[in-house]
Design a protein around this motif. Sequence first.
Motif, PDB file in Angstrom:
ATOM      1  N   UNK A  18      63.912  37.066  19.441  1.00  0.00           N
ATOM      2  CA  UNK A  18      64.188  38.537  18.906  1.00  0.00           C
ATOM      3  C   UNK A  18      63.163  39.358  19.677  1.00  0.00           C
ATOM      4  N   UNK A  19      62.212  40.219  18.848  1.00  0.00           N
ATOM      5  CA  UNK A  19      61.021  41.158  19.434  1.00  0.00           C
ATOM      6  C   UNK A  19      60.029  40.527  19.545  1.00  0.00           C
ATOM      7  N   UNK A  20      59.806  39.125  19.186  1.00  0.00           N
ATOM      8  CA  UNK A  20      58.664  38.499  19.552  1.00  0.00           C
ATOM      9  C   UNK A  20      58.152  38.017  20.733  1.00  0.00           C
ATOM     10  N   UNK A  21      57.061  38.292  21.459  1.00  0.00           N
ATOM     11  CA  UNK A  21      56.931  37.889  22.832  1.00  0.00           C
ATOM     12  C   UNK A  21      55.318  37.570  22.771  1.00  0.00           C
ATOM     13  N   UNK A  22      54.682  36.206  22.965  1.00  0.00           N
ATOM     14  CA  UNK A  22      53.468  36.182  22.863  1.00  0.00           C
ATOM     15  C   UNK A  22      53.151  34.720  23.927  1.00  0.00           C
ATOM     16  N   UNK A  23      52.005  34.798  24.458  1.00  0.00           N
ATOM     17  CA  UNK A  23      51.601  33.381  25.119  1.00  0.00           C
ATOM     18  C   UNK A  23      51.524  32.215  24.545  1.00  0.00           C
ATOM     19  N   UNK A  24      52.057  31.107  24.561  1.00  0.00           N
ATOM     20  CA  UNK A  24      51.972  29.789  24.010  1.00  0.00           C
ATOM     21  C   UNK A  24      51.953  28.708  24.974  1.00  0.00           C
ATOM     22  N   UNK A  25      51.867  27.467  24.214  1.00  0.00           N
ATOM     23  CA  UNK A  25      51.650  26.450  25.110  1.00  0.00           C
ATOM     24  C   UNK A  25      52.694  25.153  24.810  1.00  0.00           C
ATOM     25  N   UNK A  26      53.310  24.679  25.886  1.00  0.00           N
ATOM     26  CA  UNK A  26      54.270  23.620  25.560  1.00  0.00           C
ATOM     27  C   UNK A  26      53.775  22.223  25.811  1.00  0.00           C
ATOM     28  N   UNK A  27      54.140  21.029  25.280  1.00  0.00           N
ATOM     29  CA  UNK A  27      53.868  20.060  25.332  1.00  0.00           C
ATOM     30  C   UNK A  27      55.113  18.875  25.103  1.00  0.00           C
ATOM     31  N   UNK A  28      55.234  18.004  25.988  1.00  0.00           N
ATOM     32  CA  UNK A  28      56.299  16.847  25.952  1.00  0.00           C
ATOM     33  C   UNK A  28      55.477  15.918  26.080  1.00  0.00           C
ATOM     34  N   UNK A  29      55.373  14.803  25.069  1.00  0.00           N
ATOM     35  CA  UNK A  29      54.678  13.682  25.217  1.00  0.00           C
ATOM     36  C   UNK A  29      55.080  12.640  26.412  1.00  0.00           C
ATOM     37  N   UNK A  30      54.225  12.284  27.137  1.00  0.00           N
ATOM     38  CA  UNK A  30      54.628  11.699  28.486  1.00  0.00           C
ATOM     39  C   UNK A  30      54.959  12.339  29.614  1.00  0.00           C
ATOM     40  N   UNK A  46      42.193  12.758  20.872  1.00  0.00           N
ATOM     41  CA  UNK A  46      42.778  11.327  21.462  1.00  0.00           C
ATOM     42  C   UNK A  46      42.843  11.606  22.883  1.00  0.00           C
ATOM     43  N   UNK A  47      44.124  10.955  23.429  1.00  0.00           N
ATOM     44  CA  UNK A  47      44.249  10.766  24.712  1.00  0.00           C
ATOM     45  C   UNK A  47      44.724  12.287  25.474  1.00  0.00           C
ATOM     46  N   UNK A  48      44.997  13.384  24.635  1.00  0.00           N
ATOM     47  CA  UNK A  48      45.669  14.320  24.920  1.00  0.00           C
ATOM     48  C   UNK A  48      44.699  15.156  25.428  1.00  0.00           C
ATOM     49  N   UNK A  49      44.871  15.812  26.459  1.00  0.00           N
ATOM     50  CA  UNK A  49      44.059  17.002  27.204  1.00  0.00           C
ATOM     51  C   UNK A  49      44.668  18.329  27.481  1.00  0.00           C
ATOM     52  N   UNK A  50      43.891  19.259  27.741  1.00  0.00           N
ATOM     53  CA  UNK A  50      44.588  20.842  27.854  1.00  0.00           C
ATOM     54  C   UNK A  50      45.371  20.691  28.800  1.00  0.00           C
ATOM     55  N   UNK A  51      45.336  19.900  29.890  1.00  0.00           N
ATOM     56  CA  UNK A  51      46.298  20.041  31.054  1.00  0.00           C
ATOM     57  C   UNK A  51      47.547  19.338  30.760  1.00  0.00           C
ATOM     58  N   UNK A  52      47.709  18.548  29.518  1.00  0.00           N
ATOM     59  CA  UNK A  52      48.956  18.207  28.950  1.00  0.00           C
ATOM     60  C   UNK A  52      49.715  19.354  28.463  1.00  0.00           C
ATOM     61  N   UNK A  53      49.376  20.564  28.463  1.00  0.00           N
ATOM     62  CA  UNK A  53      50.232  21.646  28.122  1.00  0.00           C
ATOM     63  C   UNK A  53      50.209  22.556  29.196  1.00  0.00           C
ATOM     64  N   UNK A  54      51.610  23.075  29.124  1.00  0.00           N
ATOM     65  CA  UNK A  54      51.833  24.306  29.983  1.00  0.00           C
ATOM     66  C   UNK A  54      51.992  25.496  29.394  1.00  0.00           C
ATOM     67  N   UNK A  55      51.449  26.610  30.132  1.00  0.00           N
ATOM     68  CA  UNK A  55      51.736  27.782  29.497  1.00  0.00           C
ATOM     69  C   UNK A  55      53.108  28.331  29.467  1.00  0.00           C
ATOM     70  N   UNK A  56      53.379  29.627  28.795  1.00  0.00           N
ATOM     71  CA  UNK A  56      54.752  29.975  28.856  1.00  0.00           C
ATOM     72  C   UNK A  56      54.575  31.425  27.977  1.00  0.00           C
ATOM     73  N   UNK A  57      55.589  32.204  28.159  1.00  0.00           N
ATOM     74  CA  UNK A  57      55.502  33.424  27.154  1.00  0.00           C
ATOM     75  C   UNK A  57      56.690  32.925  26.199  1.00  0.00           C
ATOM     76  N   UNK A  58      56.270  32.750  25.082  1.00  0.00           N
ATOM     77  CA  UNK A  58      57.284  32.394  24.027  1.00  0.00           C
ATOM     78  C   UNK A  58      58.170  33.826  23.655  1.00  0.00           C
ATOM     79  N   UNK A  59      59.189  33.572  23.505  1.00  0.00           N
ATOM     80  CA  UNK A  59      60.051  34.938  23.020  1.00  0.00           C
ATOM     81  C   UNK A  59      61.165  34.472  22.229  1.00  0.00           C
TER      82      UNK A  59
END
Length: 228
Positions: free
Chosen positions: A154-166, A139-152
């Motif tokens: 408990x003991x979990x920590x992995x790269x992830x990507x965040x998105x807020x429509x608009x 659709x109209x969503x592209x890769x740049x509409x997501x921001x990278x973050x380290x999701x944490x």
Amino acid sequence: MQEINADIQQVLAQALSVTGLSAHWEQRAFPQHTGDGYVAGLDPEVLPALVGCFPGALSDVLHEYRRQNPGKSPLQLRVSVHVGPLPPSGLGVPMVETHRLLDDQTLRDLLAKAKRANTVMIISQRVYEDVFQSGLETGSTVAEDFAQNIAKAKKFAQPAWLHVPGLDWGLADRSLFEVSEQSSTTPPSHGTRHEDSQPASAPSFVQNGNGNFQGQHQYFNGGVGGLR
């Protein structure tokens, strides 16, 4: 709680219908109530639509839900999307990681700071790569509409990507995020960035606050053989 969960399933069904995923939703695997949320498995083939089109559709449905139900507390939903093979029971490491992604504090903070935002999404690194390296329609969503973050959580920590429509990430507070020094290269986008995106700022809703409700919406996409 039963009424809230029924409302969540209703808005999910409506948003997925707009996205063209009604048939997949009707055949969802291991659906489970999580009190103030919902988790289910869908075929991995729907990932591009789920990541690209669904968040905006869900946000629109939630705005309409609020308009049609002025006496009810507004719904805000956190969405997590992960992919991996699971047995019919849905029990396995990918499911656990889906819940950990949803519990990421940065995701919670985004929903607490975004004015008028009712939907925030977090996807795993694997989902991000599968979707935006596939070349399939998002659709109209592209890769740049997501921001990278380290999701944490408990003991979990992995790269992830965040998105807020608009949301225009160029205007967001980057101090919110913790990015890996060896972050993966952003895949090329397959579309044009939204020029009319508006920055978001803080809402009055708080989790478990008086008179307000902030829900959890969890989606899990199982790998081939893990859904049937």
